[in-house]
Design a protein around this motif. Sequence first.
Motif, mmCIF file in Angstrom:
data_model
loop_
_atom_site.group_PDB
_atom_site.id
_atom_site.type_symbol
_atom_site.label_atom_id
_atom_site.label_comp_id
_atom_site.label_asym_id
_atom_site.label_seq_id
_atom_site.Cartn_x
_atom_site.Cartn_y
_atom_site.Cartn_z
ATOM 1 N N LYS A 146 -5.241 1.680 7.247
ATOM 2 C CA LYS A 146 -4.250 1.026 6.597
ATOM 3 C C LYS A 146 -4.514 -0.395 6.292
ATOM 4 O O LYS A 146 -4.109 -1.025 5.163
ATOM 5 C CB LYS A 146 -2.703 0.890 7.255
ATOM 6 C CG LYS A 146 -1.746 0.729 6.253
ATOM 7 C CD LYS A 146 -0.457 0.929 6.819
ATOM 8 C CE LYS A 146 0.891 0.462 5.961
ATOM 9 N NZ LYS A 146 2.040 1.098 6.549
ATOM 10 N N TRP A 147 -4.942 -1.162 7.360
ATOM 11 C CA TRP A 147 -5.281 -2.588 7.100
ATOM 12 C C TRP A 147 -6.419 -3.088 6.176
ATOM 13 O O TRP A 147 -6.006 -3.926 5.587
ATOM 14 C CB TRP A 147 -5.804 -3.021 8.665
ATOM 15 C CG TRP A 147 -7.196 -2.439 8.921
ATOM 16 C CD1 TRP A 147 -7.566 -1.529 9.557
ATOM 17 C CD2 TRP A 147 -8.589 -3.274 8.591
ATOM 18 N NE1 TRP A 147 -8.777 -1.408 9.657
ATOM 19 C CE2 TRP A 147 -9.662 -2.456 9.272
ATOM 20 C CE3 TRP A 147 -8.899 -4.301 7.776
ATOM 21 C CZ2 TRP A 147 -10.939 -2.759 8.928
ATOM 22 C CZ3 TRP A 147 -10.145 -4.709 7.728
ATOM 23 C CH2 TRP A 147 -11.283 -3.806 8.249
ATOM 24 N N VAL A 150 -4.251 -2.557 2.759
ATOM 25 C CA VAL A 150 -3.411 -3.817 2.684
ATOM 26 C C VAL A 150 -4.119 -4.858 2.321
ATOM 27 O O VAL A 150 -3.847 -5.766 1.402
ATOM 28 C CB VAL A 150 -2.830 -4.261 3.978
ATOM 29 C CG1 VAL A 150 -2.083 -5.768 3.882
ATOM 30 C CG2 VAL A 150 -1.636 -3.292 4.432
ATOM 31 N N LEU A 380 2.352 -3.591 -0.894
ATOM 32 C CA LEU A 380 2.639 -4.375 0.243
ATOM 33 C C LEU A 380 3.914 -4.352 0.924
ATOM 34 O O LEU A 380 4.129 -4.425 1.996
ATOM 35 C CB LEU A 380 2.084 -5.863 -0.110
ATOM 36 C CG LEU A 380 0.623 -6.093 -0.634
ATOM 37 C CD1 LEU A 380 0.405 -7.366 -1.171
ATOM 38 C CD2 LEU A 380 -0.223 -5.844 0.747
#
Length: 486
Positions: A146-147, A150, A380
């Motif tokens: 996920k990071w 993002v 986001l």
Amino acid sequence: MAQINQVINNIVWGPVMLSLLIGTGLILSIRLHFFQFRKFGFIIKNTIGSLFSDKQHKKGNAGVTPFQAVATAMAGTIGTGSIAGVATAIVSGGAGAIFWMWVSALLGMITKYSEILLSLNYREKNTQGQWSGGPMYYIEKGLKCKWLAVMFAFFVVIASFGIGNATQGNSISVALESTIGVNPLITAIVLLILVGAVILGGIKRIASVNEKLVPFMSLVYIVTAFIALILNLKNIPAAFSRIFREAFTFRAIAGGVGGYGIFSAMRYGFARGVFSNEAGLGSAPIAHAASSTEEPVEQAFWGVFEVFFTTIIICTCTALVILSTGTISTGLSGSSLGIAAYNKAVPGIGGIAVTVATTLFATSSMLGWAYYGEKAMEYLFRGRISDVGIVKAIKIYRTVYTLVVFVGAFGGAGSLELIWQISDTMNGLMALPNLIGIFGLMKIVEKKTKDYFDRMDPETEGGKKAGRKTDGGKLRKVTVFQFTMH
């Protein structure tokens, strides 16, 4: 700002990025048995060949007609990257940069195919019932990272102000000023009003405007390019010779700022190639995810066609006109160089035609990138703030985006180099996480492609059986939903 950007740019577009771009495309090509070449006729049949279907006049699930979607898809394959981008590539990297643009396109066809397939495979519906997808979704859901997803979405928001906004407005103001003497301030004010009015109307208004812009602007540029090449036919062989010769020049030679050699040609060839066709960048899958088609592979076919048409055909035409007319020695760059080349090739109408095309290309691109930025903002903030909060955040984004349109256009020719350099950096920052995502999900691409052709290709036993159960072996038509124009 220029110094900071240069440091980041040297890292982003260094050996790592070139290796990722080339390596990802090459490994995908090998694993899919060079599918983009073997099935090219099949792909053309099911992209361009599908445009005259009755389905093209029916509303899709996103609230726009398939014809509007196809029109904006064509906007994504022809744009300022095909004019100003090619010109800056030649000035910065030499004529050899065009060869490396071709290489990036041949490998990029399978890269873009893969990212669109993954985008549809991992897309989801938002709270308003619209499809949302793109690299951030397949990086999070497929790679479970996920990071990194993002980071990609954040870079999309930032990049939308450069690649999809400031460079486009700059190209318009430079073109209008150099051709008919329009003050950049006037251009900036008009664009501020027009773009603001359209993007405030949301996705339906963007699609409606692109539907009217694309057919006209595509015709104008293609006709002008072919006339210019026919009139300069005798100089074309020398132009090709120069492209191949300078593509493999290891020692820096005179002609560019500080000279340019093979690495410089590769760097600018790949960078401008990505700018024009978006292969590996990760922006196009965001738009394609909104398609109403149920087959990810069919939708992904358009990625192959878009890269081929943009770089192999349109960018090559622009490069040959510039090189065959000798305008590369004028010291001009960007839109100004492209316009000067066409003016010399087709006196009287060449420059005006390219100015009109550049203006329409860039306007359409600004509208499309506003949509990309919105979708990235939605990702986001989803799950972090309320739906009402997301709507407010998008309204703020639209307002800021519109103001940047003014800044980019008012900057004029003097800010061209910095704007393009910053855009190159943003492209690279977007491409890195996207390429990592594609590389990590290659098995999914391979599996989905094999499954599709086992079922649907008339040349396979599975395809023949599927054909007997459907419409006499005919494949379903593809509906395209693409917004950007480079």
